[in-house]
Write a protein that holds these residues in place. Sequence first.
Motif, PDB file in Angstrom:
ATOM      1  N   GLY A 157      49.773  19.010  65.455  1.00  0.00           N
ATOM      2  CA  GLY A 157      48.333  18.807  65.493  1.00  0.00           C
ATOM      3  C   GLY A 157      47.526  19.925  64.864  1.00  0.00           C
ATOM      4  N   ARG A 158      48.118  20.630  63.901  1.00  0.00           N
ATOM      5  CA  ARG A 158      47.403  21.711  63.222  1.00  0.00           C
ATOM      6  C   ARG A 158      46.744  21.188  61.940  1.00  0.00           C
ATOM      7  NH1 ARG A 158      50.022  26.561  64.933  1.00  0.00           N
ATOM      8  NH2 ARG A 158      51.109  26.087  66.890  1.00  0.00           N
ATOM      9  N   GLN A 159      45.813  21.960  61.423  1.00  0.00           N
ATOM     10  CA  GLN A 159      45.278  21.711  60.089  1.00  0.00           C
ATOM     11  C   GLN A 159      46.100  22.537  59.115  1.00  0.00           C
ATOM     12  OE1 GLN A 159      40.971  21.916  59.693  1.00  0.00           O
ATOM     13  NE2 GLN A 159      40.747  21.647  61.899  1.00  0.00           N
ATOM     14  N   ALA A 160      46.690  21.892  58.112  1.00  0.00           N
ATOM     15  CA  ALA A 160      47.620  22.571  57.220  1.00  0.00           C
ATOM     16  C   ALA A 160      47.189  22.454  55.769  1.00  0.00           C
ATOM     17  CB  ALA A 160      49.030  21.993  57.386  1.00  0.00           C
ATOM     18  N   GLN A 161      47.316  23.564  55.047  1.00  0.00           N
ATOM     19  CA  GLN A 161      47.129  23.584  53.607  1.00  0.00           C
ATOM     20  C   GLN A 161      48.473  23.994  53.018  1.00  0.00           C
ATOM     21  OE1 GLN A 161      44.066  22.797  52.204  1.00  0.00           O
ATOM     22  NE2 GLN A 161      45.148  22.702  50.245  1.00  0.00           N
ATOM     23  N   VAL A 162      49.183  23.033  52.447  1.00  0.00           N
ATOM     24  CA  VAL A 162      50.544  23.272  51.965  1.00  0.00           C
ATOM     25  C   VAL A 162      50.588  23.075  50.456  1.00  0.00           C
ATOM     26  CG1 VAL A 162      52.966  22.591  52.132  1.00  0.00           C
ATOM     27  CG2 VAL A 162      51.511  22.533  54.176  1.00  0.00           C
ATOM     28  N   LEU A 163      51.037  24.112  49.748  1.00  0.00           N
ATOM     29  CA  LEU A 163      51.130  24.082  48.296  1.00  0.00           C
ATOM     30  C   LEU A 163      52.590  24.139  47.879  1.00  0.00           C
ATOM     31  CD1 LEU A 163      49.985  24.345  45.389  1.00  0.00           C
ATOM     32  CD2 LEU A 163      49.928  26.835  45.769  1.00  0.00           C
ATOM     33  N   GLY A 164      53.044  23.140  47.143  1.00  0.00           N
ATOM     34  CA  GLY A 164      54.379  23.152  46.560  1.00  0.00           C
ATOM     35  C   GLY A 164      54.287  23.611  45.119  1.00  0.00           C
ATOM     36  N   VAL A 165      55.057  24.626  44.754  1.00  0.00           N
ATOM     37  CA  VAL A 165      55.029  25.186  43.400  1.00  0.00           C
ATOM     38  C   VAL A 165      56.386  24.938  42.749  1.00  0.00           C
ATOM     39  CG1 VAL A 165      54.663  27.250  42.000  1.00  0.00           C
ATOM     40  CG2 VAL A 165      53.406  26.968  44.158  1.00  0.00           C
ATOM     41  N   GLU A 166      56.374  24.303  41.584  1.00  0.00           N
ATOM     42  CA  GLU A 166      57.620  23.912  40.912  1.00  0.00           C
ATOM     43  C   GLU A 166      57.437  24.023  39.398  1.00  0.00           C
ATOM     44  OE1 GLU A 166      61.090  22.779  39.597  1.00  0.00           O
ATOM     45  OE2 GLU A 166      60.761  23.087  41.757  1.00  0.00           O
ATOM     46  N   LEU A 167      58.451  24.552  38.729  1.00  0.00           N
ATOM     47  CA  LEU A 167      58.386  24.748  37.281  1.00  0.00           C
ATOM     48  C   LEU A 167      58.466  23.446  36.497  1.00  0.00           C
ATOM     49  CD1 LEU A 167      60.468  27.970  36.508  1.00  0.00           C
ATOM     50  CD2 LEU A 167      58.114  27.498  35.807  1.00  0.00           C
ATOM     51  N   ARG A 168      59.182  22.455  37.012  1.00  0.00           N
ATOM     52  CA  ARG A 168      59.417  21.222  36.263  1.00  0.00           C
ATOM     53  C   ARG A 168      58.238  20.259  36.435  1.00  0.00           C
ATOM     54  NH1 ARG A 168      65.086  20.040  39.047  1.00  0.00           N
ATOM     55  NH2 ARG A 168      63.848  20.962  40.744  1.00  0.00           N
ATOM     56  N   PRO A 169      57.523  19.971  35.353  1.00  0.00           N
ATOM     57  CA  PRO A 169      56.345  19.096  35.452  1.00  0.00           C
ATOM     58  C   PRO A 169      56.663  17.718  36.006  1.00  0.00           C
ATOM     59  CG  PRO A 169      56.379  20.235  33.331  1.00  0.00           C
ATOM     60  CD  PRO A 169      57.703  20.489  33.988  1.00  0.00           C
TER      61      PRO A 169
END
Length: 403
Positions: free
Chosen positions: A218-230
């Motif tokens: 029940g949290r507010q989350a800001q999740v960023l996935g970083v990946e080299l392959r477009p």
Amino acid sequence: MPAMPAVNTDPDARQRFLASLRHSVEHGRLSKLVLARHVGEEPDLQRVTIKPMQIKGQPRLGLVLRYKTRDVTRHLALEEALDQVETWLPGAFRNAHLVTQDETLQLDFSKKGKPMLHRAANAQPIVAQPQAHDREKHRYLSLERPFLRALGVTDAQGQLVPAMSRKWKQINKFVEVFDHALAASPLACAERVSVADFGSGKGYLTFAVHDHLTHGLGRQAQVLGVELRPDMVELCNRAAAPLEQPGLVFECGDVRSVVPEHVDVMIALHACDIATDYAIHTGIRAGAAIVLCSPCCHKEIRPQMHSPQVLAPMLQYGLHLGQQAEMATDALRALYLEACGYDTKVFEFVSLEHTSKNKMILAVKRAQPRSNAALLEKIDALKAFYGIERHCLEGLLKADALL
């Protein structure tokens, strides 16, 4: 934007919370209760998770007491368990997170013992399902979660795709590790959590972390996935779009090109060679409360190492020298994290699909700083023993005056 939860700061907040807990238990509407921020007499106790269950047809509450090195499970009658919770709050725990079918409540106590109650209605009703004592291993995620279908882990009927059984095991184990780290960290009571996952790939673990934070806790989350392959970035953003999961986004880049100013949790799995050092450095510099990485391809230290005379017969074999270089590299990484204010663990994890290596380094920010003089002496002694002159992470930290 979602409505902010109601906050009750009156002196009766504790009693209101306990009354809501009792009502949810007596009416079969309890999903789970988590007690965190331990301040009691047991130094190794970190948190307690409580869920409804059935034993021989009788309702019980199952308690899992999480210690630093073990779990202790108890099954108590309802009234006994409720009395125990009342005793624990706030004498042993300063935070309680209650999830019922209808709402989520969080009770916090200040250092002076002042209770604060946060209450928010669930976006969707949560159906509580009491656990049988002999049920299968507890999973932190349900196969019914929509993101698993979007990523091909389950089929249209919500059944596990047989070829994805190993991936399903890995996802759950990772969420378990993450959940335990979260409970032991300064983020235990945080309503908002920001996460950066470097090398997110197809996004299995990135989606899982976001889902666990938002749906499970029940949290507010800001999740960023970083990946080299477009193509992977496009695939993940396309999968996330119809799921209506605010705060989940994927971006093309790596740990050197995407440098967040602040992040609460830094994740980097299968970061080759010194990419792991750059990832750890990014987490420390960004003030991360949790750093979680799975290193591989250790190349920097091995050419520098000389064999101490007593170890020369063993290290004359290339395989042994490589293993020793890997151990020294990751031991120094863990020690540098310790010197930067983290409690660090190095342990085995479920191996990833693109490597057989299964080592994981987990660092959780300490609440109180410690003196580093003795630790830095040990680091220097270890480097001298093997003749190590350079370590990428050490150089990065010293350049930013972090070490």
